[in-house]
Design a protein around this motif. Structure first.
Motif, PDB file in Angstrom:
ATOM      1  N   LEU A  43       0.754  -1.146   0.123  1.00 27.04           N
ATOM      2  CA  LEU A  43      -0.011  -0.003   0.058  1.00 27.04           C
ATOM      3  C   LEU A  43       1.066   1.266   0.093  1.00 27.04           C
ATOM      4  N   ASN A  44       0.855   2.119  -0.957  1.00 23.07           N
ATOM      5  CA  ASN A  44       1.887   3.196  -1.282  1.00 23.07           C
ATOM      6  C   ASN A  44       1.156   4.390  -0.462  1.00 23.07           C
ATOM      7  N   CYS A  45       2.204   5.167  -0.071  1.00 26.67           N
ATOM      8  CA  CYS A  45       1.684   6.409   0.638  1.00 26.67           C
ATOM      9  C   CYS A  45       3.032   7.244   0.671  1.00 26.67           C
ATOM     10  N   SER A  46       3.132   8.495  -0.248  1.00 28.60           N
ATOM     11  CA  SER A  46       4.260   9.269  -0.171  1.00 28.60           C
ATOM     12  C   SER A  46       3.932  10.568   0.348  1.00 28.60           C
ATOM     13  N   VAL A  47       4.764  11.290   1.150  1.00 24.92           N
ATOM     14  CA  VAL A  47       4.462  12.725   1.809  1.00 24.92           C
ATOM     15  C   VAL A  47       5.444  13.540   1.275  1.00 24.92           C
ATOM     16  N   ALA A  48       5.183  14.801   0.746  1.00 22.94           N
ATOM     17  CA  ALA A  48       6.070  15.907   0.226  1.00 22.94           C
ATOM     18  C   ALA A  48       6.117  16.908   1.622  1.00 22.94           C
ATOM     19  N   ASP A  49       7.471  17.187   1.853  1.00 22.94           N
ATOM     20  CA  ASP A  49       7.495  18.336   2.830  1.00 22.94           C
ATOM     21  C   ASP A  49       7.245  17.883   4.128  1.00 22.94           C
ATOM     22  N   ARG A  50       7.309  16.544   4.531  1.00 24.11           N
ATOM     23  CA  ARG A  50       6.925  15.869   5.696  1.00 24.11           C
ATOM     24  C   ARG A  50       7.569  16.537   6.774  1.00 24.11           C
ATOM     25  N   VAL A  51       6.902  16.911   7.897  1.00 22.26           N
ATOM     26  CA  VAL A  51       7.344  17.465   9.108  1.00 22.26           C
ATOM     27  C   VAL A  51       6.785  16.593  10.243  1.00 22.26           C
ATOM     28  N   GLY A  52       5.616  16.377  10.193  1.00 20.50           N
ATOM     29  CA  GLY A  52       5.046  15.533  11.245  1.00 20.50           C
ATOM     30  C   GLY A  52       5.594  14.041  10.979  1.00 20.50           C
ATOM     31  N   ARG A  53       5.358  13.003  11.969  1.00 17.77           N
ATOM     32  CA  ARG A  53       5.703  11.688  11.902  1.00 17.77           C
ATOM     33  C   ARG A  53       4.550  10.932  11.224  1.00 17.77           C
ATOM     34  N   VAL A  54       5.024   9.782  10.494  1.00 19.46           N
ATOM     35  CA  VAL A  54       3.944   9.112   9.819  1.00 19.46           C
ATOM     36  C   VAL A  54       3.800   7.569  10.398  1.00 19.46           C
ATOM     37  N   GLN A  55       2.359   7.397  10.450  1.00 22.74           N
ATOM     38  CA  GLN A  55       2.367   6.041  10.928  1.00 22.74           C
ATOM     39  C   GLN A  55       1.015   5.226  10.116  1.00 22.74           C
ATOM     40  N   TRP A  56       0.740   4.153   9.946  1.00 23.11           N
ATOM     41  CA  TRP A  56      -0.239   3.274   9.432  1.00 23.11           C
ATOM     42  C   TRP A  56      -1.233   2.827  10.395  1.00 23.11           C
ATOM     43  N   ALA A  57      -2.657   3.145  10.205  1.00 21.55           N
ATOM     44  CA  ALA A  57      -3.787   2.435  10.981  1.00 21.55           C
ATOM     45  C   ALA A  57      -4.511   1.421  10.222  1.00 21.55           C
ATOM     46  N   MET A  58      -4.954   0.330  10.914  1.00 20.63           N
ATOM     47  CA  MET A  58      -5.893  -0.791  10.440  1.00 20.63           C
ATOM     48  C   MET A  58      -7.077  -0.907  11.161  1.00 20.63           C
ATOM     49  N   GLN A  79      10.865   2.180   3.017  1.00 18.25           N
ATOM     50  CA  GLN A  79      11.052   3.620   2.478  1.00 18.25           C
ATOM     51  C   GLN A  79      11.994   3.396   1.512  1.00 18.25           C
ATOM     52  N   THR A  80      11.775   3.490   0.149  1.00 19.44           N
ATOM     53  CA  THR A  80      12.535   3.584  -1.017  1.00 19.44           C
ATOM     54  C   THR A  80      13.093   4.803  -1.195  1.00 19.44           C
ATOM     55  N   SER A  81      12.457   5.906  -0.703  1.00 20.56           N
ATOM     56  CA  SER A  81      13.002   7.191  -0.727  1.00 20.56           C
ATOM     57  C   SER A  81      12.764   8.144   0.405  1.00 20.56           C
ATOM     58  N   PRO A  82      13.010   9.195   0.719  1.00 23.03           N
ATOM     59  CA  PRO A  82      12.559   9.874   2.101  1.00 23.03           C
ATOM     60  C   PRO A  82      11.159  10.179   2.248  1.00 23.03           C
ATOM     61  N   GLU A  83      10.480  10.234   0.985  1.00 24.27           N
ATOM     62  CA  GLU A  83       9.240  10.600   0.877  1.00 24.27           C
ATOM     63  C   GLU A  83       8.212   9.477   1.213  1.00 24.27           C
ATOM     64  N   ARG A  84       8.528   8.139   0.964  1.00 24.04           N
ATOM     65  CA  ARG A  84       7.954   6.928   0.624  1.00 24.04           C
ATOM     66  C   ARG A  84       7.799   6.332   2.111  1.00 24.04           C
ATOM     67  N   TYR A  85       6.670   6.100   2.394  1.00 23.83           N
ATOM     68  CA  TYR A  85       6.288   5.341   3.772  1.00 23.83           C
ATOM     69  C   TYR A  85       5.156   4.322   3.281  1.00 23.83           C
ATOM     70  N   ASN A  86       5.673   3.287   2.308  1.00 22.05           N
ATOM     71  CA  ASN A  86       4.697   2.439   1.818  1.00 22.05           C
ATOM     72  C   ASN A  86       4.480   1.129   2.817  1.00 22.05           C
ATOM     73  N   LEU A  87       3.421   0.819   3.030  1.00 21.25           N
ATOM     74  CA  LEU A  87       3.154  -0.626   4.184  1.00 21.25           C
ATOM     75  C   LEU A  87       3.074  -1.770   3.462  1.00 21.25           C
ATOM     76  N   TYR A  88       3.998  -2.417   3.565  1.00 18.78           N
ATOM     77  CA  TYR A  88       4.294  -4.003   2.786  1.00 18.78           C
ATOM     78  C   TYR A  88       3.695  -5.111   3.756  1.00 18.78           C
ATOM     79  N   ILE A  89       2.725  -6.013   3.273  1.00 20.61           N
ATOM     80  CA  ILE A  89       2.293  -7.057   4.080  1.00 20.61           C
ATOM     81  C   ILE A  89       2.630  -8.336   3.173  1.00 20.61           C
TER      82      ILE A  89
END
Length: 1334
Positions: A43-58, A79-89
């Motif tokens: 499940l892909n998720c990319s954040v530009a100019d991230r300042v806050g912390r990132v997490q996933w919820a189910m 994280q394949t790049s600083p912007e990416r926070y992909n969830l891998y299951i």
């Protein structure tokens, strides 16, 4: 201040710009995803100019900020790049089917971000199932079923599976009902699709294949399927019966074949036969579209009106389909039977009834009397339970005195009869029989109990004839009745028993005319022996020595019994004290025997024998005595001396008998009480059985065993003798003596028994003749005389008394002598290049112990380069080795080895230098020679400090050119003994041994010796050779030896057989001779010659007659039977040819070769030559020769007569036959004239392997028969006084006319010396060698 005022707006603008640029936002939000269970997804998720912390919820469950997501091992943030926070299951499950949200927390004025997506887990369906029907099965449908529904279920799929029905591969769209069932508490679903089949199955559905296919998104267009086949069941047609038609009649005994056929139906019908509703056959067969049951049976009476029904059923029939036939059977009655009284008094009316057996149709019955039919009879017919009908007819007849013996006949027939069946009855008038008479027993006789007695009772006359019965008292007895004419007799056979004594036997005779039976009585007397005897003893348990009375009471006996007593087959006379009446009219007898019992009477059997002296029968019984007595040992069972080998075990029977039983046993040893087991470890004792286990020599001694019971005690004495192996306890060693003196040894051994010469002395490879041994008691002495230094060594003392293993101990003899150092050239030098290691070897012999000392001339050996080791090689040999390491010029020089003991000292100089060429080998020696091999040996010289190689050089003397052979080391050791092979016989060779090392060959010329091979190639030549790898294999040598021994034994056996056979025939004046005699007849006589031997131009050689002795035995059998033996001689026409005993077609003899049968019968067909030749009978005496005096001497020219001479020069009137030289004179008759039998073929004569005819040119003497002769048996000389042998001398002998140069004479042979000169030997060719007969 003024200058800085313009900066304030700039700073504010810069901050405003920063706030605009730094707002965090999604570059990519998660999207709804569908994935197959078990696979991985992202499940892909990319954040530009991230300042806050990132997490996933189910589903409102926060997964945390850690990239590894603790607690969820299958989840992780990639994280394949600083912007990416992909969830891998990974390895997704249904639990993962949820809404996932990517969340970015607010920070530094940035708002929170949220983006969600749903993850759908796809689950593949399970295999479709047609409920109630496995895959590939067949659905059975009755043709009457209204409808049939097939439900296909596909379970546990997400999403629910789609289901499609196919009929024979074509999609079915009508009459289908699809629905989905949600599984409780599960995200998976079950799908169902029901197919309804309409009526008319038989036409549309039979054989159709219905397939259910299911699929869903998870299997991406693939289909899962299951199939069934529809089988429509329908009934068969009504069965048909063939083989019998309605109304048809069959005869009893006919064979009827009924066939029932049922056609059609699915499945094919089962066809069963019934007879009168009883199942009788269900063995039907099915093929194609029909089922058939064939019923074959033989028609009987019970088949009349029987209903045979055939039933056809299958799974579709509601009730059986039937067909039936009723059988009509015609059969005549088997018999008719007349019943009623056949005897009556005059004027009485008799009723006769005639009844037929069952028949179909009913039979007609008629009566006949005196051949005429009786009119007015009536028949009564009724059905039979066995089928058909039974007919009865009744007549009534009044008897008169004139109508006695009237015959009435009843006959019956029906439509199935070919002839009537009949029965007859004879009516008679009654009158009484005569009075009975008993024979077979007379009053006053007696019968022995157990015997068979036959009593006969006879009665004459009566109508009907009398019935005779036997009675004992009022008891009716079985008897055998016979009728002869008008007399009836009954024989009573009885086995007489004691109860028959005084019994009354009654015989009665009666018939219908006797109101009271007629009777006669006999009283029987039976003699019988007593059935038993009864024995008693008073007192019942006597003591030894106490008086005892035995009483015997016999049972009843007629006449009274006589009583005798028997013990151990010995009769004893008792006293009869009473006789009294008893049962069955007999008497009892009472007899007593008074004895005084001893211990030997315990358990003794006393037999009472009661005999009826008149009939000789007897009865026996016995009483076993129980006598009380003190213990008694059986000396025959218990040995007085127990002899046992040490360590062995044995069971010994020391049981004492006693009554009452023994209470206790006690052991005494040498008079002192011992406890067993305990004091004697090897003894265990149990109820008289002494078990000796692992006996020791210390257990020997005198023992006594005491046994005691309530009656007293007794003792048994025995000796235990333990045998043990000899063991050496003391030996004299070492013994040191001077040379020339004597040494004394003593060896002492302990043993039981001590046997003669128990101790012996030995030493291998030692001359024990210079010793003396003595043995006395347990000591063995050895004295060695005239001691030499080589006597030093070990002597073995062996003690052996034939018990166990011998005891062996060694004693050392040391003969003192001064050390002697081995000064061989190979030890006198040592060499090595600088830096190498060199060894100096010093070998010495001496006794007692030798010590070594090393010094270096003009130097010392204190350097650490020197290492000295000394050791003892054997009893008198010692060795010392100096090892010089890292040798240099300083260590070169001369070293002195000193060997010292108490007898003196010896020294030896060893020079050490650099490496060089080797020295020449020395002591080149010839060891042995054969006809093609030479064996030599040598001693190596100094090797120059390097490994040396040897080469053998040889050549024939007086011939140019050497042959060189390199010697290959064996096991890294250079051999100094070598065998040169492949040489010429009787040839001289020059032999030398060359040596070399890495620096070159030895300087100077090698020593050379001259040797010669043997002229003999015989197997007996001796040769000492070194066995190498190319020598003859041992197995071949063994095989040759075994075959040779076997052939030798066979020869000896055959020779002995023929000699014994010949000797036996001569001794028994036999008319035949052995094969050996037969062959001897064809050799020459002792005279010079028997016929001219001048060779003709026909000098060819021919093969011998190739038959074995058995062949000739068969050929000569007929001639031996006719008592004929002949000598075959050549005719005068062949006097110029050499005689060669060949085949019948030999050109030397021609095809007309014959023998002389009489003095006048010619040898050849040419009768003109007959007078010159006459037959010589070898069996006539010396004085009765039949050769004419005109016989020609072949040694003289012309035909002038001459006389023959014996060995002493005395003239004789005739030549001698071969039998004249035999060991025994023949006793055969000389009268052999007049025999007209055809002569036998010539016998075989052994010759040499080369042309024999050519040899006769040198000697006119023909070859002797193949056997060994003494010198006196040989013919007289031709040119000198030496006999002329034509055979090889016996092995080892030198007698004869020549010596074969191939045979090497044994110089140690002490037999007869050579006879004759070499010139005389040359008369016979050297290769004309003959062996013995076989």
């Amino acid at each position: 201040m003024i200058g800085l005022t313009w900066l304030a707006p700039l700073i504010f603008l810069t901050g405003s710009i920063r706030e605009v640029v730094a707002v965090q936002s999604f570059l990519e939000t998660p999207a709804d995803t569908r994935v197959v269970k078990g696979r991985s997804t992202m499940l892909n998720c990319s954040v530009a100019d991230r300042v806050g912390r990132v997490q996933w919820a189910m589903d409102d469950i926060l997964l945390g900020f850690d990239l590894s997501i603790p607690g969820y091992p299958r989840y992780s943030i990639v994280q394949t790049s600083p912007e990416r926070y992909n969830l891998y299951i990974v390895n997704t499950t249904l639990w993962d089917d949820a809404t996932f949200e990517c969340q970015v927390l607010p920070s530094q004025g940035n708002p929170a971000l949220q983006a969600s997506a749903h993850l759908t887990i796809l689950v593949p369906p399970e295999m479709p199932q047609i409920i109630g029907h496995p895959n590939g099965s067949m659905i059975n449908i009755r043709h009457t079923d209204p409808i049939v529904q097939l439900t296909c279920e596909v379970r546990n799929a997400r999403p629910a599976a789609s289901i499609t029905w196919y009929k024979n591969g074509v999609v079915v769209t009508e009459n289908v009902d699809y629905n989905v069932e949600q599984i409780p508490d599960d995200k998976r679903e079950n799908a169902h699709n029901t197919l309804t089949l309409t009526p008319d199955f038989r036409v549309k559905e039979h054989g159709a294949v219905y397939t259910c296919k299911g699929t869903n998104e998870a299997i991406r267009g693939q289909f899962l399927e299951t199939s069934v086949t529809v089988n429509v069941q329908f009934p068969p047609s009504i069965p048909e019966i063939t083989g019998y038609r309605r109304g048809q009649t069959v005869q009893r005994g006919d064979t009827l074949n009924l066939e029932c056929v049922s056609r059609g139906g699915n499945p094919l019908a089962q066809v069963v036969w019934f007879k009168n509703d009883v199942k009788i056959d269900f063995s039907y067969s099915s093929s194609n579209d029909r089922s058939t049951n064939e019923l074959s049976f033989t028609v009987g009476a019970s088949d009349n009106n029987a209903v045979y029904r055939c039933e056809a059923t299958n799974a579709a029939t509601e009730y059986p389909l039937t067909a039936q036939v009723q059988i009509v059977v015609y059969f005549p009655p088997q018999k008719v039977t007349i019943s009623g009284n056949r005897l009556a008094t005059a004027g009485e009316e008799v009723e006769l009834t005639c009844e037929t057996a069952n028949s179909n149709p009913a039979s007609a019955v008629t009566w006949l009397v005196r051949g005429r039919q009786i009119a007015g009879t009536q028949n009564h017919v009724e059905e039979s339970e066995d089928g058909g009908y039974i007919t009865r007819s009744i007549i009534r007849v009044t008897l008169t005195d004139r109508e006695d013996q009237i015959v009435y006949t009843c006959q019956a027939m029906n439509d199935g009869s070919s002839q009537p069946v009949t029965d007859t009855v004879t009516l008679s008038v009654l009158y009484p029989p005569g009075a009975p008479v008993i024979s077979g027993y007379e009053e006053g006789d007696f019968v022995k109990a157990g015997d068979v007695k036959r009593l006969t009772c006879s009665s004459a006359g009566g109508n009907p004839m009398a019935t005779i019965k036997w009675f004992k008292g009022n008891e009716l007895l079985d008897s055998t009745e016979k009728t002869r004419g008008s007399i009836v007799s009954s024989e009573l056979t009885l086995v007489a028993a004691p109860g028959d004594n005084n019994a009354i036997y009654k015989c009665t005779a009666s018939n219908e005319a006797t109101p009271t039976p007629l009777q006669v009585l006999k009283k029987l007397i039976v003699y019988f022996a007593p059935a038993q005897v009864t024995l008693t003893a008073d007192p019942s348990e006597p003591k030894a020595g106490q008086r005892l009375r035995l009483t015997c009471l016999s049972a009843s006996s007629n006449p009274p019994a006589a009583i005798m007593w028997v013990r151990d087959n010995v009769l004893r006379q008792g006293v009869t004290i009473n006789k009294s009446p008893s049962s069955n009219g007999g008497m009892t007898t009472t007899n007593v025997l008074d004895i005084t019992p001893t211990a030997a009477d315990h358990r003794a059997e006393y037999h009472c024998q009661a005999t009826n002296l008149v009939i000789g029968d007897k009865v026996n019984d016995a009483i076993t005595l129980s006598v009380l007595f003190a213990p008694v040992f059986d000396l025959s069972m218990s040995p007085a001396t127990i002899e046992i080998t040490e360590g062995d075990s044995r069971s010994v029977n020391l049981t004492a008998t006693a009554n009452p039983p023994i209470l206790s046993y006690k052991f005494y040893r040498d008079g002192i009480k011992v406890i067993v087991p305990g004091d004697v470890n090897s003894f265990t004792f149990d109820n008289g059985a002494l078990q000796i286990t692992n006996v020791e020599r210390g257990d020997m001694g005198q023992y006594s065993l005491e046994a005691r019971n309530a009656e007293g005690a007794s003792n048994f004495n025995f000796t235990l003798n333990v045998l043990y192996a000899a063991s050496i306890t003391t030996i004299t060693s070492p013994v040191e003596e001077e040379i020339g003196g004597a040494a004394f040894f003593e060896c002492i051994a302990d043993a039981n028994p001590i046997t003669n010469n128990m101790i012996t002395w030995s030493r291998s490879d030692f001359d024990m003749s210079k010793t003396k041994q003595a043995f006395e008691n347990n000591k063995g002495h050895l004295t060695v005389y005239e001691l030499e230094k080589t006597d030093t060594g070990t002597f073995t003392c062996t003690a052996d008394n034939q018990i166990g293993q011998p005891s062996v101990m060694e004693a050392i003899l040391v003969v003192k002598f001064q050390p002697i150092i081995d000064d061989s050239a190979q030890y006198s030098k040592a060499a090595g290049d600088h830096g190498s290691t060199v060894q100096l070897i010093c070998l010495a012999e001496g006794a007692p112990e030798v010590t070594f000392n090393w010094v270096k001339r003009d130097g010392d050996m204190s350097s650490g380069k020197y290492h000295i080791e000394s050791d003892k090689v054997d009893t008198i040999k010692y060795r010392s080795v100096v090892t010089i390491s890292d040798i240099s010029e300083m260590e070169y020089g001369t070293y002195v080895c000193s060997a010292t003991n108490e007898k003196g000292q010896d020294t030896f100089d060893i020079s050490v230098d650099g490496t060089s060429r080797p020295d020449q080998p020395g002591d080149l020696t010839f060891i042995n020679a054969t006809h093609d091999m030479l064996t030599i040996s040598w001693n190596p010289g100094f090797n120059g400090g390097l490994p040396q190689r040897f080469k053998v050089r040889y050549k024939e003397k007086n011939r140019p050119g050497y042959t060189h052979i390199d010697i290959t080391p064996i096991d890294n050791r250079v051999t100094t003994v070598f065998v040169i092979k492949g040489l010429r016989r009787d040839t001289s060779y020059l032999v030398a041994v060359l040596t070399s090392n890495d620096l070159g060959p030895a300087e100077g010329s090698p020593p050379e010796i001259e040797v010669k091979t043997s002229a003999s190639a015989l197997s007996g030549e001796a040769a000492s050779t070194i066995q190498t790898s190319d020598d003859t294999p041992v197995i071949i040598i063994l095989v040759v030896c075994v075959v040779g021994i076997f052939l030798l034994a066979l020869n000896i056996g055959l020779i002995l057989f023929f000699v014994r056979r010949r000797k036996k025939r001569l001794e028994n004046n036999s008319d035949t001779t052995s094969h050996t005699n037969t062959i001897e007849l064809y050799g020459p006589t002792k005279e010079t010659a028997l016929y001219p031997m001048t060779p003709s131009d026909d000098s060819r050689s021919y093969g011998t007659y190739e038959k074995n002795m058995d062949d000739f035995s068969d050929d000569y059998k007929n001639f031996e039977d006719e008592d004929i033996k002949r000598v075959f001689l050549p005719p005068p026409g062949y006097s110029s040819r050499s005689y060669t005993p060949n085949k019948m077609d030999s050109p030397n003899l021609g095809n007309t070769h014959k023998s002389f049968l009489t003095d006048t019968r010619p040898y050849l067909d040419d009768e003109r030559q007959a007078a010159q030749w006459q037959y010589e009978d070898p069996y006539r005496s010396r004085s009765k020769g039949t050769f004419d005096s005109e016989y020609m001497n072949p040694l003289q020219n012309g035909n002038s007569p001459t006389h023959f001479h014996d060995y002493n020069g005395r003239p004789e009137t005739r030549p001698k036959s071969v039998t004249d030289f035999s060991d025994q004179r023949s006793s055969r008759s000389s009268s052999r004239n007049g025999l007209g039998t055809t002569p036998p073929p010539p016998p075989p004569v052994r010759s040499s392997s080369k042309g024999v005819a050519n040899n006769y040119g040198h000697s006119p003497i023909p070859p002797l028969p193949a056997r060994n002769y003494d010198v006196d048996d040989l013919p007289p000389p031709l040119y000198d006084d030496t006999p002329q042998p034509r055979y090889a001398p016996a092995p080892g002998s030198t007698g004869g006319r020549y010596v074969n140069p191939n045979v090497i004479s044994n110089p140690t042979y002490e037999g007869p010396s050579e006879g004759g000169s070499m010139a005389q030997r040359n008369h016979i060719p050297v290769d004309d060698m003959r062996g013995d007969l076989v």
